[in-house]
Write a protein that holds these residues in place. Structure first.
Motif, mmCIF file in Angstrom:
data_model
loop_
_atom_site.group_PDB
_atom_site.id
_atom_site.type_symbol
_atom_site.label_atom_id
_atom_site.label_comp_id
_atom_site.label_asym_id
_atom_site.label_seq_id
_atom_site.Cartn_x
_atom_site.Cartn_y
_atom_site.Cartn_z
ATOM 1 N N GLU A 251 111.721 -92.081 -2.538
ATOM 2 C CA GLU A 251 112.391 -93.353 -2.825
ATOM 3 C C GLU A 251 113.570 -93.158 -3.768
ATOM 4 O OE1 GLU A 251 111.388 -97.862 -4.439
ATOM 5 O OE2 GLU A 251 109.809 -96.336 -4.396
ATOM 6 N N SER A 252 113.380 -92.393 -4.845
ATOM 7 C CA SER A 252 114.471 -92.216 -5.811
ATOM 8 C C SER A 252 115.628 -91.428 -5.200
ATOM 9 C CB SER A 252 113.961 -91.532 -7.073
ATOM 10 O OG SER A 252 113.558 -90.212 -6.790
ATOM 11 N N LYS B 220 112.434 -101.263 2.590
ATOM 12 C CA LYS B 220 112.534 -101.724 1.204
ATOM 13 C C LYS B 220 113.888 -101.359 0.599
ATOM 14 C CE LYS B 220 110.408 -100.752 -3.257
ATOM 15 N NZ LYS B 220 109.375 -99.967 -3.925
ATOM 16 N N LEU B 221 114.413 -100.189 0.962
ATOM 17 C CA LEU B 221 115.704 -99.732 0.452
ATOM 18 C C LEU B 221 116.877 -100.269 1.265
ATOM 19 C CD1 LEU B 221 114.790 -96.007 -0.316
ATOM 20 C CD2 LEU B 221 115.009 -97.902 -1.932
ATOM 21 N N ASP B 222 116.599 -101.085 2.276
ATOM 22 C CA ASP B 222 117.612 -101.690 3.151
ATOM 23 C C ASP B 222 118.420 -100.621 3.889
ATOM 24 O OD1 ASP B 222 118.796 -103.903 4.334
ATOM 25 O OD2 ASP B 222 120.458 -103.900 2.906
ATOM 26 N N ILE B 223 117.731 -99.602 4.352
ATOM 27 C CA ILE B 223 118.357 -98.582 5.202
ATOM 28 C C ILE B 223 118.071 -98.986 6.645
ATOM 29 C CG2 ILE B 223 118.326 -96.155 5.881
ATOM 30 C CD1 ILE B 223 117.564 -95.485 2.984
ATOM 31 N N LYS C 129 121.848 -93.567 -0.957
ATOM 32 C CA LYS C 129 122.339 -94.865 -0.490
ATOM 33 C C LYS C 129 123.427 -95.403 -1.408
ATOM 34 C CE LYS C 129 121.156 -99.170 1.495
ATOM 35 N NZ LYS C 129 122.102 -99.313 2.538
ATOM 36 N N ALA C 130 123.365 -95.068 -2.708
ATOM 37 C CA ALA C 130 124.411 -95.504 -3.631
ATOM 38 C C ALA C 130 125.743 -94.846 -3.286
ATOM 39 C CB ALA C 130 124.010 -95.171 -5.064
ATOM 40 N N LEU D 108 116.451 -91.242 -1.968
ATOM 41 C CA LEU D 108 117.132 -92.078 -0.972
ATOM 42 C C LEU D 108 117.974 -93.152 -1.645
ATOM 43 C CD1 LEU D 108 114.443 -92.467 1.830
ATOM 44 C CD2 LEU D 108 116.565 -91.152 1.918
ATOM 45 N N GLN D 109 117.533 -93.667 -2.790
ATOM 46 C CA GLN D 109 118.344 -94.637 -3.535
ATOM 47 C C GLN D 109 119.644 -94.001 -3.997
ATOM 48 O OE1 GLN D 109 115.721 -95.972 -6.635
ATOM 49 N NE2 GLN D 109 115.134 -97.839 -5.525
ATOM 50 N N GLN D 110 119.579 -92.755 -4.443
ATOM 51 C CA GLN D 110 120.789 -92.051 -4.886
ATOM 52 C C GLN D 110 121.745 -91.830 -3.708
ATOM 53 O OE1 GLN D 110 119.394 -88.449 -6.669
ATOM 54 N NE2 GLN D 110 118.509 -89.475 -8.459
ATOM 55 N N PRO E 254 126.533 -96.353 1.555
ATOM 56 C CA PRO E 254 125.729 -97.541 1.874
ATOM 57 C C PRO E 254 125.230 -97.579 3.319
ATOM 58 C CG PRO E 254 127.736 -98.155 0.717
ATOM 59 C CD PRO E 254 127.848 -96.708 1.046
#
Length: 134
Positions: A82-83, A119-122, A89-90, A85-87, A93
C-alpha cells in the motif's frame, strides 16, 4: 432499301449516359450527407512535435502459490504494498498495474490486492492470463 439522310432527326434518345450521371450524383449526395452528420465537432488540443521520452511505468503485482506478494521482483506484505503504491501513484496519477496470480493461489489473496487497488483509486488494472493453445 431506304437510306437515312444525314440530317434526319433521331427517333430515340440514348438514356444510358444520363442514368450513369444520375447514379454518380446519387452516390456523391449519399456520401456527402453521411460525412457531414458523422460525430461531434470537438476542438482537439495540439500535440507537441517532440516525442515523449517518458514511458508509462507499469507495476506488476505477483501472488505466488504460497500467498507471497511481490511488487515487481521485491517481496512485500500488504502494508508495504500500500505505501509503495501510494508513492508511485503520487508520481504518476494514471499508474497502470498488472496482477499475476498463480493458478493454485487462494482467490481471497487476489481479492485483497484488488480491494487495495480500489482503495488507492488505481483504475488501470490488468489481469495476466495464459493463452490456451489447442
Amino acid at each position: 432499301m431506304k437510306v437515312q439522310e444525314e440530317n434526319a432527326a433521331y427517333d430515340e434518345i440514348n438514356v444510358t449516359p444520363m442514368l450513369d450521371l444520375a447514379y454518380v450524383l446519387l452516390v456523391v449526395f449519399i456520401l456527402m450527407c453521411t460525412a457531414s452528420v458523422q460525430g461531434i465537432t470537438v476542438d482537439l488540443p495540439k500535440a507537441s512535435d517532440a516525442p515523449s521520452l517518458a514511458k508509462p511505468q507499469t507495476k506488476a503485482i505477483t501472488v505466488t502459490a504460497d500467498g507471497t506478494i511481490f511488487l515487481d521482483t521485491y517481496p512485500v506484505d500488504m502494508a508495504q504494498l500500500e505505501s509503495m503504491l501510494q508513492q508511485f501513484k503520487a508520481v504518476n496519477p494514471a499508474l497502470p498495474v498488472v496482477i499475476k496470480g498463480d493458478a493454485s493461489v487462494q482467490y481471497v489473496k487476489i481479492v485483497d490486492v484488488l480491494a487495495l487497488l480500489g482503495k488507492l483509486d488505481i483504475t488501470q488494472i490488468g489481469l495476466v492470463t495464459q493463452n490456451l493453445v489447442k
